[in-house]
Design a protein around this motif. Sequence first.
Motif, short mmCIF file in Angstrom:
data_model
loop_
_atom_site.label_atom_id
_atom_site.label_comp_id
_atom_site.label_asym_id
_atom_site.label_seq_id
_atom_site.Cartn_x
_atom_site.Cartn_y
_atom_site.Cartn_z
N UNK A 20 -117.07 36.24 26.56
CA UNK A 20 -116.01 36.10 27.56
C UNK A 20 -116.51 36.00 28.98
N UNK A 21 -117.81 36.21 29.20
CA UNK A 21 -118.40 36.04 30.52
C UNK A 21 -118.52 34.55 30.81
N UNK A 22 -118.05 34.13 31.99
CA UNK A 22 -118.14 32.75 32.41
C UNK A 22 -119.06 32.64 33.61
N UNK A 23 -119.86 31.59 33.64
CA UNK A 23 -120.92 31.46 34.64
C UNK A 23 -120.86 30.11 35.34
N UNK A 24 -121.06 30.15 36.65
CA UNK A 24 -121.21 28.93 37.45
C UNK A 24 -122.50 29.09 38.24
N UNK A 86 -132.63 30.03 34.17
CA UNK A 86 -132.14 30.69 35.38
C UNK A 86 -132.33 32.20 35.22
N UNK A 87 -132.89 32.84 36.24
CA UNK A 87 -132.95 34.30 36.28
C UNK A 87 -132.32 34.76 37.58
N UNK A 92 -130.30 36.56 32.59
CA UNK A 92 -131.35 35.64 32.16
C UNK A 92 -130.67 34.60 31.27
N UNK A 93 -130.81 33.33 31.62
CA UNK A 93 -130.11 32.29 30.87
C UNK A 93 -130.98 31.05 30.73
N UNK A 163 -128.50 36.48 28.47
CA UNK A 163 -128.36 37.94 28.37
C UNK A 163 -127.98 38.51 29.73
N UNK A 164 -127.32 39.68 29.69
CA UNK A 164 -126.96 40.41 30.90
C UNK A 164 -127.43 41.85 30.69
N UNK A 165 -128.37 42.27 31.52
CA UNK A 165 -129.01 43.59 31.32
C UNK A 165 -129.53 43.74 29.90
#
Length: 203
Positions: A20-24, A86-87, A92-93, A163-165
Amino acid sequence: MPRTVLRFHGRIAGFGTGSGVRLVVGMWPRSPLGSFADVMVERADGHRILLAPSDAVAEFVGATYVFDEVRIVPVAYSRIGREITVTAGPLSARFTVGTISPLGRLLRLVPRGIATRPGWLRLIDPVARVLVPGARTAGSAGQGRREYYGVTSARAITGITATWDGDDLGALERLHPPVRFGFGSAPASPHIVEVVTTIVEQG
């Protein structure tokens, strides 16, 4: 009245995740703030976070868009072939860029010199809203400023690992519901676009 015109040349990647996390992700090799990248995050609960690499970027972007939280963290990106990594602090993606999408082919019909002009972007904004729900090409940048998105190319994002944390954010999903940082969202279908963002400040 004299105006200040600021132009940011780069790429914007937008996508959702299974969590459910959305990223721009904004990647700006040429801008009034120098070369930088930043990440806008909206969690499933609607909490909006800006990950910015410096006080200057945080101040400018935070004055242009709306966030519930701003974090100043190291932000970096790199591209090898069709993979972009991207970090940014807890994030981290890595995502894979596909071929030019139908949207990208449509955008190529407009000459670049026209596609990035504020007058043109103001004119086609109503059409853009219909063709790409959630997207806008012209709107408010806050504090009496106007902002224009001149997109010249678009490619599909075909896969992600993020990932997030350290926690897995899940598989690639549509950017839905639309993110609520500014006057418009990125396309719902995961994309990376080439864009010239113009911000006009009244003197």
